[in-house]
Structure formats: structure tokens, C-alpha cells
Design a protein around this motif. Structure first.
Motif, PDB file in Angstrom:
ATOM      1  N   LYS A  55       0.836  -1.206   0.000  1.00 51.80           N
ATOM      2  CA  LYS A  55       0.000   0.000   0.000  1.00 51.80           C
ATOM      3  C   LYS A  55       0.870   1.256   0.000  1.00 51.80           C
ATOM      4  CE  LYS A  55      -3.750   2.257   2.517  1.00 51.80           C
ATOM      5  NZ  LYS A  55      -4.662   2.122   3.667  1.00 51.80           N
ATOM      6  N   HIS A  56       1.922   1.249   0.788  1.00 50.56           N
ATOM      7  CA  HIS A  56       2.808   2.401   0.888  1.00 50.56           C
ATOM      8  C   HIS A  56       3.422   2.751  -0.471  1.00 50.56           C
ATOM      9  CE1 HIS A  56       5.825   5.196   2.285  1.00 50.56           C
ATOM     10  NE2 HIS A  56       6.773   4.417   1.774  1.00 50.56           N
ATOM     11  N   VAL A  57       3.987   1.767  -1.158  1.00 52.72           N
ATOM     12  CA  VAL A  57       4.650   2.082  -2.423  1.00 52.72           C
ATOM     13  C   VAL A  57       3.643   2.521  -3.488  1.00 52.72           C
ATOM     14  CG1 VAL A  57       6.726   0.724  -1.999  1.00 52.72           C
ATOM     15  CG2 VAL A  57       4.778  -0.355  -3.133  1.00 52.72           C
ATOM     16  N   ALA A  58       2.454   1.960  -3.473  1.00 51.55           N
ATOM     17  CA  ALA A  58       1.424   2.389  -4.426  1.00 51.55           C
ATOM     18  C   ALA A  58       1.041   3.844  -4.185  1.00 51.55           C
ATOM     19  CB  ALA A  58       0.200   1.478  -4.323  1.00 51.55           C
ATOM     20  N   GLU A  59       0.870   4.204  -2.913  1.00 50.12           N
ATOM     21  CA  GLU A  59       0.502   5.587  -2.593  1.00 50.12           C
ATOM     22  C   GLU A  59       1.659   6.550  -2.816  1.00 50.12           C
ATOM     23  OE1 GLU A  59      -1.736   6.320   0.959  1.00 50.12           O
ATOM     24  OE2 GLU A  59      -3.168   4.728   0.501  1.00 50.12           O
ATOM     25  N   VAL A  60       2.887   6.099  -2.590  1.00 44.72           N
ATOM     26  CA  VAL A  60       4.052   6.946  -2.866  1.00 44.72           C
ATOM     27  C   VAL A  60       4.128   7.243  -4.359  1.00 44.72           C
ATOM     28  CG1 VAL A  60       6.588   6.908  -2.985  1.00 44.72           C
ATOM     29  CG2 VAL A  60       5.420   6.373  -0.842  1.00 44.72           C
ATOM     30  N   GLU A  61       3.920   6.229  -5.187  1.00 42.17           N
ATOM     31  CA  GLU A  61       3.953   6.474  -6.633  1.00 42.17           C
ATOM     32  C   GLU A  61       2.872   7.464  -7.037  1.00 42.17           C
ATOM     33  OE1 GLU A  61       4.037   4.277 -10.983  1.00 42.17           O
ATOM     34  OE2 GLU A  61       4.259   3.046  -9.183  1.00 42.17           O
ATOM     35  N   LEU A  62       1.670   7.311  -6.497  1.00 41.69           N
ATOM     36  CA  LEU A  62       0.607   8.260  -6.807  1.00 41.69           C
ATOM     37  C   LEU A  62       0.998   9.671  -6.376  1.00 41.69           C
ATOM     38  CD1 LEU A  62      -2.280   8.864  -7.814  1.00 41.69           C
ATOM     39  CD2 LEU A  62      -3.020   8.507  -5.435  1.00 41.69           C
ATOM     40  N   THR A  63       1.588   9.804  -5.202  1.00 37.19           N
ATOM     41  CA  THR A  63       1.990  11.121  -4.700  1.00 37.19           C
ATOM     42  C   THR A  63       2.968  11.791  -5.662  1.00 37.19           C
ATOM     43  OG1 THR A  63       1.607  10.505  -2.406  1.00 37.19           O
ATOM     44  CG2 THR A  63       3.153  12.325  -2.800  1.00 37.19           C
ATOM     45  N   TRP A  64       3.997  11.066  -6.090  1.00 34.41           N
ATOM     46  CA  TRP A  64       4.974  11.651  -7.002  1.00 34.41           C
ATOM     47  C   TRP A  64       4.370  11.930  -8.369  1.00 34.41           C
ATOM     48  CZ3 TRP A  64       8.949  14.294  -5.693  1.00 34.41           C
ATOM     49  CH2 TRP A  64       9.542  14.065  -4.451  1.00 34.41           C
ATOM     50  N   LEU A  65       3.480  11.080  -8.827  1.00 33.77           N
ATOM     51  CA  LEU A  65       2.809  11.316 -10.107  1.00 33.77           C
ATOM     52  C   LEU A  65       1.988  12.599 -10.046  1.00 33.77           C
ATOM     53  CD1 LEU A  65       1.964  10.475 -12.970  1.00 33.77           C
ATOM     54  CD2 LEU A  65       0.161   9.086 -11.890  1.00 33.77           C
ATOM     55  N   ARG A  66       1.209  12.758  -8.978  1.00 33.38           N
ATOM     56  CA  ARG A  66       0.383  13.978  -8.864  1.00 33.38           C
ATOM     57  C   ARG A  66       1.251  15.226  -8.733  1.00 33.38           C
ATOM     58  NH1 ARG A  66      -2.708  11.190 -11.077  1.00 33.38           N
ATOM     59  NH2 ARG A  66      -4.610  10.311 -10.173  1.00 33.38           N
ATOM     60  N   LEU A  67       2.383  15.119  -8.024  1.00 31.65           N
ATOM     61  CA  LEU A  67       3.298  16.262  -7.954  1.00 31.65           C
ATOM     62  C   LEU A  67       3.805  16.612  -9.351  1.00 31.65           C
ATOM     63  CD1 LEU A  67       5.355  15.386  -4.745  1.00 31.65           C
ATOM     64  CD2 LEU A  67       3.836  17.365  -5.045  1.00 31.65           C
ATOM     65  N   ALA A  68       4.219  15.610 -10.108  1.00 30.59           N
ATOM     66  CA  ALA A  68       4.738  15.847 -11.464  1.00 30.59           C
ATOM     67  C   ALA A  68       3.664  16.419 -12.379  1.00 30.59           C
ATOM     68  CB  ALA A  68       5.303  14.555 -12.042  1.00 30.59           C
ATOM     69  N   GLN A  69       2.447  15.937 -12.225  1.00 33.01           N
ATOM     70  CA  GLN A  69       1.325  16.436 -13.027  1.00 33.01           C
ATOM     71  C   GLN A  69       0.839  17.795 -12.537  1.00 33.01           C
ATOM     72  OE1 GLN A  69      -1.245  13.100 -12.222  1.00 33.01           O
ATOM     73  NE2 GLN A  69      -0.957  12.275 -14.295  1.00 33.01           N
TER      74      GLN A  69
END
Length: 170
Positions: A55-69
Motif C-alpha cells: 500500500k505504501h509504495v502504491a501511494e508513494v507512486e501516486l503522490t509523485w505522479l500527482r506532484l509531477a502532473q
């Protein structure tokens, strides 16, 4: 055991995405054959669990994706809910989290394929651990995801081995 693709990706973007995917796979494979109860267990001195790491790594990826977007993060954690990033709650299951991470993975890959350059940057959020007015490139984000996933794949290997003796590398 995570396998390196036999396909040679010729460009930097594809190569970085392939290495990120290899680390995603390493984490996913630690959950093979685990029950929800086993994946939620804490067999070592650490509080980390296989399902919590997933769960942590999935949410971390989403966090960085949203920051980049430069878009709002629909799963943004507060100080009160931060610890929920490391455990399944409210009827969540491993298949739910895997499906969520698949969606994030697809969105990340589509986004990275569409950015004009890996040199394109985005601002870092205000936080004590980031420089004031800091920016990072898309390349940096992919390398950071690779680093994050590799670190947690190692944690997951130890947790899995502690549960049933299964080793990622033999």
C-alpha cells in the motif's frame, strides 16, 4: 523472483520505466501465495508488513505522479492519517491495492511517455526535507521511485523470509 526483461529498451525513458517496473515486480512477488493474514503479520522486530509495504509504495507512486502532473492528490495523507499508508484499513484487500497500483502504474507510464522531455521539472512541495522553491526533473522522479521501490523490496524480502522462509534470490 523478479526477472530482468530480455527486451532491450533503446531509449532512456523506456530503460528507466523498465527498471522501475522491475522493482515493482520484486515487491509484488513477495506477496505470492500469502493470505491476507500472513501479509498483515509482523514477523520481525519491524512494524512493516507485506500488505502495508504494498500500500505504501502504491501511494508513494501516486503522490509523485500527482506532484509531477501538478494536480491534487486524491489520497493525500494528513498527520492523523499518515500511518494508514502502511496498513490496510476499511475493508481494503491485497487485490484492491494491487488493482489500485496497476492503475497508478499505467497512469505513470502514460504520463512519462507524453512529457516532452525527462528534463522537464516540477516544483517540490513545502517541507522541511526539501529545499525552498526546489524543483526536480521527470528523470529524478523515476530514479527516486526506483530507489523507493528497491528499498522497500528489500524490506519485503526480509518480512517474507521471516514468515515462511521464502527467499527472493534462491
Amino acid at each position: 523472483m523478479a526477472q530482468i526483461s530480455t527486451e532491450v529498451v533503446g531509449d532512456e525513458r523506456g530503460t528507466l520505466l523498465a527498471f522501475v517496473e522491475a522493482q515493482r515486480t520484486a515487491i509484488r512477488e513477495t506477496l505470492l501465495g500469502m493470505t491476507e493474514e500472513q501479509a498483515a503479520s509482523r514477523p520481525s522486530a519491524s512494524e512493516l508488513t507485506l500488505s502495508g509495504l504494498l500500500k505504501h509504495v502504491a501511494e508513494v507512486e501516486l503522490t509523485w505522479l500527482r506532484l509531477a502532473q501538478q494536480q491534487p492528490n486524491e489520497r493525500q495523507r494528513s498527520r492523523e492519517t499518515w500511518n494508514e499508508m502502511f496498513r490496510l484499513v476499511d475493508g481494503e484487500s491485497i487485490p484492491d491495492v494491487l488493482a489500485f497500483w496497476d492503475r497508478v502504474r499505467q497512469e505513470t507510464e502514460t504520463f512519462i511517455a507524453a512529457v516532452p522531455s525527462l528534463d522537464d521539472t516540477f516544483p517540490l512541495p513545502e517541507a522541511p526535507w526539501f529545499p525552498k522553491d526546489g524543483k526536480v526533473s521527470m528523470r529524478w522522479m523515476l530514479l527516486h521511485l526506483m530507489e523507493e521501490f528497491a528499498r522497500h523490496a528489500g524490506h519485503a524480502d526480509i518480512v517474507r523470509e521471516s514468515i515462511d522462509g521464502t527467499k527472493a534470490m534462491g
